[in-house]
Design an enzyme around this catalytic site. Structure first.
Site, PDB file in Angstrom:
ATOM      1  N   CYS A 176     -21.860  16.072 -67.186  1.00  0.00           N
ATOM      2  CA  CYS A 176     -22.817  16.978 -67.390  1.00  0.00           C
ATOM      3  C   CYS A 176     -21.947  17.516 -67.222  1.00  0.00           C
ATOM      4  CB  CYS A 176     -23.977  16.764 -66.012  1.00  0.00           C
ATOM      5  SG  CYS A 176     -24.373  16.210 -66.757  1.00  0.00           S
ATOM      6  N   HIS A 216     -25.100  24.785 -65.809  1.00  0.00           N
ATOM      7  CA  HIS A 216     -25.775  23.387 -66.246  1.00  0.00           C
ATOM      8  C   HIS A 216     -26.840  23.182 -65.416  1.00  0.00           C
ATOM      9  CE1 HIS A 216     -27.101  19.378 -66.590  1.00  0.00           C
ATOM     10  NE2 HIS A 216     -25.932  18.825 -65.448  1.00  0.00           N
ATOM     11  N   ASN A 220     -32.558  17.766 -67.147  1.00  0.00           N
ATOM     12  CA  ASN A 220     -31.277  17.474 -66.943  1.00  0.00           C
ATOM     13  C   ASN A 220     -30.620  16.743 -68.418  1.00  0.00           C
ATOM     14  OD1 ASN A 220     -28.564  16.991 -66.922  1.00  0.00           O
ATOM     15  ND2 ASN A 220     -28.700  16.195 -64.398  1.00  0.00           N
TER      16      ASN A 220
END
Length: 323
Positions: free
Chosen positions: A114, A250, A280
């Site tokens: 990520c 993020h 996500n």
């Protein structure tokens, strides 16, 4: 004269298939309310059976190039942040290079889960400041739906697919924080926390594997580390957090986003939030949010942005950019 790595184009692409929370009610013991309350996610996009990471990345790159007014062969390098490349090798970056029709330069992948896009931005800045490249296409692209265990409600409802891309170009600046471009970068990792977020498979095991996550432990690490790395990047850039126009985090979980903003002393009115629409998307989430934030009219030229992310490794970091 100071050379800066400046954003001149941004774009994104999402698969056509939209998956609302309600679809998971038939798969696991969950509900739309449960998912929204704990993550802020309402829907996400899943790639089709014949749609791969390089396909998503190529379309996002084409949109960024169009905005920058550039052709593929104007680019010197492509860096793709991804944990879900089409194949073990060659890299997704070289596949995108071919699909764009780019016949020069070089291309490679960066894998920091990520945090991958933040790491890729740091790489791209290094190439530009060293003179190795003048224009770099930086892409975050993922098809995380391919590594989801659809019987694990703690992970399957959280992730989605998508891609975002930036064009970074070398420009001349004054050497002050008023310059456009990347002003500060902070990158970190700590392999001791590997078990908090990982995939239980890979090339050697001959199994793709699925995402495994210790959600509560990761949450506690995330807020502290994200706030710290954002502040460090701001310190390196020489700007106080009061000057920040937008935090572009993020997009993992609305609670992490809110907790990090609070720890930084910043209002949620200064945070670009897209997690509700995309879930996500790992390394794609920051460039997706940058592109969508621009389309919404939130992010404007001259704005001071902080991007921050944390992912498996653990790996985390932040970048300060004058848009």
């Amino acid at each position: 004269m100071t050379i800066r790595a400046t954003v001149t184009g941004v774009g994104h692409h999402l698969p056509e298939r939209v998956v609302p929370n309600a679809e998971f009610e038939a798969l696991v013991d969950t509900s739309d309310e449960w998912i929204r309350t704990r993550s802020g996610i309402e829907r996400r996009h899943f790639a089709g059976p014949d749609e791969f990471t390089s396909d998503l990345g190529t379309k996002a790159a084409q949109n960024a190039l169009t905005m920058a007014g550039l052709a593929p062969d104007d680019i010197d390098a492509i860096i793709v942040a991804t944990s879900t490349p089409d194949l073990t090798f060659p890299s997704a970056a070289t596949m995108i290079q071919q699909k764009l029709g780019m016949t020069r330069g070089f291309a490679y992948d960066v894998q920091a889960v990520c945090a991958g896009f933040v790491f890729a931005l740091g790489n791209a800045q290094g190439l530009i400041l060293s003179g190795q490249a003048r224009r770099v296409l930086v892409i975050g692209a993922e098809t995380f739906s391919r590594i989801l265990d659809m019987t694990d409600r703690s992970t399957c409802v959280l992730f989605g697919d998508g891609a975002g891309a930036l064009v970074l170009e070398a420009t001349e600046g004054t050497g002050t924080a008023q310059d456009r471009g990347i002003l500060g970068v902070d990158l970190n990792s700590d392999g001791r926390h590997r078990d908090m977020l990982y995939v239980d498979g890979g090339m050697v095991s001959q199994q793709t594997g699925f995402i495994k996550m210790q959600g509560n432990a990761l949450f506690r690490q995330a807020v502290e580390k994200l706030a710290s790395t954002a502040q460090t990047a701001l310190d390196k850039a020489g700007v106080p957090h009061d000057d920040v126009d937008w935090v572009v985090p993020h997009q993992a979980n609305i609670r992490i986003i809110q907790g990090t903003a609070k720890k930084l002393g910043l209002s949620m009115d200064k945070v670009v939030v897209t997690v509700q629409d995309h879930g996500n998307t790992s390394a794609a989430s920051i460039p997706l949010a940058l592109s969508v934030g621009g389309e919404r009219g939130q992010i404007k030229p001259g704005d001071l942005l902080v991007t921050e992310a944390i992912g498996g490794g653990l790996a985390w970091g932040a970048v300060v950019i004058r848009w």
